[in-house]
Design a protein around this motif. Structure first.
Motif, mmCIF file in Angstrom:
data_model
loop_
_atom_site.group_PDB
_atom_site.id
_atom_site.type_symbol
_atom_site.label_atom_id
_atom_site.label_comp_id
_atom_site.label_asym_id
_atom_site.label_seq_id
_atom_site.Cartn_x
_atom_site.Cartn_y
_atom_site.Cartn_z
ATOM 1 N N PHE A 186 0.836 -1.208 0.000
ATOM 2 C CA PHE A 186 0.000 0.000 0.000
ATOM 3 C C PHE A 186 0.870 1.258 0.000
ATOM 4 N N GLN A 187 1.850 1.308 0.892
ATOM 5 C CA GLN A 187 2.689 2.506 1.001
ATOM 6 C C GLN A 187 3.506 2.748 -0.265
ATOM 7 N N TRP A 188 4.088 1.694 -0.810
ATOM 8 C CA TRP A 188 4.913 1.865 -2.004
ATOM 9 C C TRP A 188 4.071 2.225 -3.231
ATOM 10 N N THR A 189 2.861 1.680 -3.310
ATOM 11 C CA THR A 189 1.978 2.043 -4.414
ATOM 12 C C THR A 189 1.620 3.520 -4.337
ATOM 13 N N LEU A 190 1.268 3.985 -3.132
ATOM 14 C CA LEU A 190 0.985 5.408 -2.935
ATOM 15 C C LEU A 190 2.182 6.255 -3.355
ATOM 16 N N PHE A 191 3.351 5.841 -2.907
ATOM 17 C CA PHE A 191 4.568 6.606 -3.192
ATOM 18 C C PHE A 191 4.821 6.686 -4.691
ATOM 19 N N MET A 192 4.685 5.545 -5.381
ATOM 20 C CA MET A 192 5.001 5.508 -6.803
ATOM 21 C C MET A 192 3.911 6.137 -7.677
ATOM 22 N N LEU A 193 2.736 6.368 -7.107
ATOM 23 C CA LEU A 193 1.718 7.139 -7.818
ATOM 24 C C LEU A 193 1.927 8.636 -7.610
ATOM 25 N N ALA A 194 2.271 9.007 -6.379
ATOM 26 C CA ALA A 194 2.428 10.430 -6.041
ATOM 27 C C ALA A 194 3.705 11.020 -6.624
ATOM 28 N N LEU A 195 4.776 10.220 -6.689
ATOM 29 C CA LEU A 195 6.070 10.736 -7.124
ATOM 30 C C LEU A 195 6.017 11.339 -8.540
ATOM 31 N N PRO A 196 5.602 10.592 -9.559
ATOM 32 C CA PRO A 196 5.561 11.206 -10.905
ATOM 33 C C PRO A 196 4.456 12.246 -11.048
ATOM 34 N N GLN A 197 3.438 12.163 -10.169
ATOM 35 C CA GLN A 197 2.342 13.120 -10.269
ATOM 36 C C GLN A 197 2.812 14.536 -9.950
ATOM 37 N N ILE A 255 11.410 21.687 -1.172
ATOM 38 C CA ILE A 255 11.675 23.129 -1.258
ATOM 39 C C ILE A 255 12.219 23.489 -2.642
ATOM 40 N N LEU A 256 13.103 22.624 -3.174
ATOM 41 C CA LEU A 256 13.646 22.856 -4.519
ATOM 42 C C LEU A 256 12.536 22.811 -5.560
ATOM 43 N N ILE A 257 11.608 21.867 -5.411
ATOM 44 C CA ILE A 257 10.495 21.761 -6.364
ATOM 45 C C ILE A 257 9.613 23.001 -6.310
ATOM 46 N N VAL A 258 9.376 23.511 -5.100
ATOM 47 C CA VAL A 258 8.592 24.747 -4.953
ATOM 48 C C VAL A 258 9.309 25.904 -5.655
ATOM 49 N N PHE A 259 10.628 25.962 -5.484
ATOM 50 C CA PHE A 259 11.408 27.001 -6.151
ATOM 51 C C PHE A 259 11.306 26.867 -7.670
ATOM 52 N N VAL A 260 11.360 25.621 -8.152
ATOM 53 C CA VAL A 260 11.260 25.382 -9.594
ATOM 54 C C VAL A 260 9.917 25.888 -10.123
ATOM 55 N N GLU A 261 8.849 25.607 -9.391
ATOM 56 C CA GLU A 261 7.529 26.082 -9.819
ATOM 57 C C GLU A 261 7.483 27.606 -9.849
ATOM 58 N N PHE A 262 8.103 28.223 -8.852
ATOM 59 C CA PHE A 262 8.163 29.683 -8.821
ATOM 60 C C PHE A 262 8.971 30.203 -10.012
ATOM 61 N N ALA A 263 10.090 29.526 -10.296
ATOM 62 C CA ALA A 263 10.960 29.941 -11.405
ATOM 63 C C ALA A 263 10.241 29.807 -12.745
ATOM 64 N N SER A 270 15.555 28.744 -17.931
ATOM 65 C CA SER A 270 15.052 27.886 -19.006
ATOM 66 C C SER A 270 14.129 26.796 -18.450
ATOM 67 N N THR A 271 13.086 26.519 -19.203
ATOM 68 C CA THR A 271 12.114 25.499 -18.795
ATOM 69 C C THR A 271 12.780 24.135 -18.670
ATOM 70 N N LEU A 272 13.688 23.828 -19.613
ATOM 71 C CA LEU A 272 14.388 22.546 -19.574
ATOM 72 C C LEU A 272 15.178 22.399 -18.281
ATOM 73 N N MET A 273 15.914 23.435 -17.887
ATOM 74 C CA MET A 273 16.696 23.383 -16.658
ATOM 75 C C MET A 273 15.790 23.201 -15.443
ATOM 76 N N MET A 278 13.697 19.481 -11.207
ATOM 77 C CA MET A 278 12.546 18.835 -10.572
ATOM 78 C C MET A 278 12.673 17.314 -10.605
ATOM 79 N N ILE A 279 13.037 16.785 -11.764
ATOM 80 C CA ILE A 279 13.188 15.325 -11.893
ATOM 81 C C ILE A 279 14.308 14.823 -10.990
ATOM 82 N N LEU A 280 15.403 15.588 -10.915
ATOM 83 C CA LEU A 280 16.509 15.221 -10.022
ATOM 84 C C LEU A 280 16.031 15.164 -8.574
ATOM 85 N N ALA A 281 15.244 16.144 -8.155
ATOM 86 C CA ALA A 281 14.719 16.169 -6.791
ATOM 87 C C ALA A 281 13.831 14.950 -6.526
ATOM 88 N N LEU A 282 13.017 14.584 -7.504
ATOM 89 C CA LEU A 282 12.126 13.434 -7.345
ATOM 90 C C LEU A 282 12.914 12.124 -7.273
#
Length: 294
Positions: A186-197, A255-263, A270-273, A278-282
């Motif tokens: 259950f926990q790993w399924t939740l994690f692997m659904l939320a992570l790419p989301q 926190i990095l992901i929040v910064f990325v969204e702000f950026a 650049s959007t690519l950067m 974000m992917i690195l953080a995930l």
């Protein structure tokens, strides 16, 4: 709209028929599957609508009043909150049938991922709800089916299709993956659904927002932190601050992901950067989750 409703109805019935078969295979009563279907449908719809209205209370409850609860446009529901409602339905049904809730959640987890697959496929009938960034009509994404054209002849990346495929892969994997400890499936399924989301929500052109903050992306991030915290808490190999190091690192990733969204919204980066960060953080968060079990 009719096609969307049919996809949901047929998908829900199929998913819960599969869940009932899994319950019977592990000696749970047939009644648990039937009760789960009723409770999950009711709780899922109720939580999804209520969550949407509460999370956007400024415009919904305070703007339109109680009538906002009785508006049934497909884009006025929260998938994340609906998921909470479905899980509540599973727990309630297991309690009524006097079964261990953890066992029922483990059995339902891959079925739940399949249900998310159905929901995302249904979005193909809802126009711009599952749309991502605008694309050039000559883009290679249009040639492999990851794009659709809107009423104005503009091509959009099919975020809903990417989300559907990820949910399907997750479902298939956890149908065949077994864990010794109860609750891990259950926990790993939740994690692997939320992570790419977290990443997919960033691609959506239309979503629930507070300013630049994408609400369901934030909720998924908090869920990931919660699951990592649970792993740290159970981890007997660590001691003191070292034990919670994966959680601390994961907090910095959020926190990095929040910064990325702000950026993406406010800064000339650049959007690519931004998406590479974000992917690195995930990926780091996934590694941290795994480390809690070592």
């Amino acid at each position: 709209m009719t096609t969307y409703g049919c996809i949901l109805c047929v998908g829900i019935l199929a998913v819960f028929a599969l869940y009932t078969l899994r319950l019977r295979k592990y000696q749970h009563p047939l009644s648990e599957g039937i009760i789960s279907l009723v409770f999950c449908t009711v709780c899922g719809a109720f939580f999804s609508k209520l969550g949407y209205c509460l999370l956007l209370a400024d415009t919904e409850l305070f703007g339109y009043g109680i009538d906002s609860l009785f508006s049934f446009y497909p884009y006025e529901f929260s998938v994340f909150c609906g998921g909470i409602g479905v899980l509540c339905g599973i727990v309630l049904a297991s309690r009524i049938c006097k079964q261990a809730s953890v066992s029922s959640l483990d059995l339902f987890a891959p079925c739940g991922a399949l249900l998310l697959f159905v929901i995302r496929i249904g979005e193909s009938q809802l126009g711009s709800i599952g749309a991502g960034p605008l694309l050039n009509g000559e883009s290679w994404l249009t040639r492999i089916g990851f794009a659709f054209v809107n009423n104005y002849g503009e091509w959009h990346f099919s975020v809903y299709l990417l989300e559907a495929i990820l949910a399907l892969f997750c479902s298939i994997y956890f149908f065949f993956r077994s864990f010794k400890e109860k609750g891990q499936t259950f926990q790993w399924t939740l994690f692997m659904l939320a992570l790419p989301q977290v990443f997919c929500e960033s691609l959506r052109a239309r979503c629930m927002k507070w300013g630049f903050v994408r609400i369901e992306q934030l909720l998924c991030g908090l869920l990931l932190l919660f699951l990592i915290w649970l792993g740290c808490k159970k981890n007997s190999s660590g001691a003191g601050k070292q034990k919670y190091l994966p959680l601390i690192i994961s907090i910095f990733c959020v926190i990095l992901i929040v910064f990325v969204e702000f950026a993406l919204d406010k800064l000339p980066i650049s959007t690519l950067m931004c998406y590479v960060l974000m992917i690195l953080a995930l990926v780091i968060m996934a590694v941290m989750k795994k480390k809690t079990e070592l």
